[in-house]
Scaffold this motif. Structure first.
Motif, PDB file in Angstrom:
ATOM      1  N   UNK A   1       0.837  -1.208   0.000  1.00 29.25           N
ATOM      2  CA  UNK A   1       0.000   0.000   0.000  1.00 29.25           C
ATOM      3  C   UNK A   1       0.873   1.261   0.000  1.00 29.25           C
ATOM      4  N   UNK A   2       1.972   1.234   0.739  1.00 31.50           N
ATOM      5  CA  UNK A   2       2.886   2.380   0.760  1.00 31.50           C
ATOM      6  C   UNK A   2       3.541   2.564  -0.608  1.00 31.50           C
ATOM      7  N   UNK A   3       4.006   1.478  -1.175  1.00 37.24           N
ATOM      8  CA  UNK A   3       4.688   1.540  -2.464  1.00 37.24           C
ATOM      9  C   UNK A   3       3.735   1.974  -3.575  1.00 37.24           C
ATOM     10  N   UNK A   4       2.504   1.454  -3.563  1.00 40.46           N
ATOM     11  CA  UNK A   4       1.521   1.818  -4.585  1.00 40.46           C
ATOM     12  C   UNK A   4       1.142   3.294  -4.501  1.00 40.46           C
ATOM     13  N   UNK A   5       0.969   3.806  -3.288  1.00 39.09           N
ATOM     14  CA  UNK A   5       0.584   5.202  -3.120  1.00 39.09           C
ATOM     15  C   UNK A   5       1.701   6.160  -3.528  1.00 39.09           C
ATOM     16  N   UNK A   6       2.944   5.780  -3.257  1.00 40.65           N
ATOM     17  CA  UNK A   6       4.072   6.663  -3.560  1.00 40.65           C
ATOM     18  C   UNK A   6       4.524   6.601  -5.004  1.00 40.65           C
ATOM     19  N   UNK A   7       4.408   5.455  -5.598  1.00 42.94           N
ATOM     20  CA  UNK A   7       4.917   5.299  -6.956  1.00 42.94           C
ATOM     21  C   UNK A   7       6.435   5.249  -6.957  1.00 42.94           C
ATOM     22  N   UNK A   8       7.029   5.567  -8.088  1.00 43.31           N
ATOM     23  CA  UNK A   8       8.487   5.510  -8.233  1.00 43.31           C
ATOM     24  C   UNK A   8       9.138   6.672  -7.481  1.00 43.31           C
TER      25      UNK A   8
END
Length: 70
Positions: free
Chosen positions: A40-47
Motif C-alpha cells: 500500500x505504501x509503495x503503490x501510493x508513492x509510486x516511483x
C-alpha cells in the motif's frame, strides 16, 4: 518542567530491542535485501527513484533504509 523530548526518546528507545527480535520486522530478511515497505505504501508513492523522501516515524530506520535502497 518535564522534558517531553527526552521522555519520548526514552519511550522509542525502549521499544527497539523487542522490535528487532520480533518476526513482524523480519530483520534477517531485511539484512539480505528485502524491502520492508508494504504494498500500500509503495503503490501510493509510486516511483521514488531520484526523489528526496522523508519517512516520518520510521522508528529504528528499516523503512527509511528501504526507501534509500530504491
Amino acid at each position: 518542567m518535564k522534558n517531553y523530548i527526552e521522555i519520548n526518546k526514552k519511550a522509542w528507545n525502549s521499544k527497539v530491542e523487542p522490535h528487532l527480535q520480533s518476526e513482524f520486522y523480519a530483520v534477517e530478511d531485511f539484512i539480505k535485501g528485502k524491502n520492508s515497505l508494504n504494498s500500500i505504501e509503495l503503490d501510493l508513492l509510486g516511483d521514488v527513484k531520484g526523489k528526496k523522501v522523508l519517512h516520518l516515524q520510521c522508528h529504528f530506520g528499516q523503512d527509511t533504509i528501504s526507501f534509500s535502497r530504491m
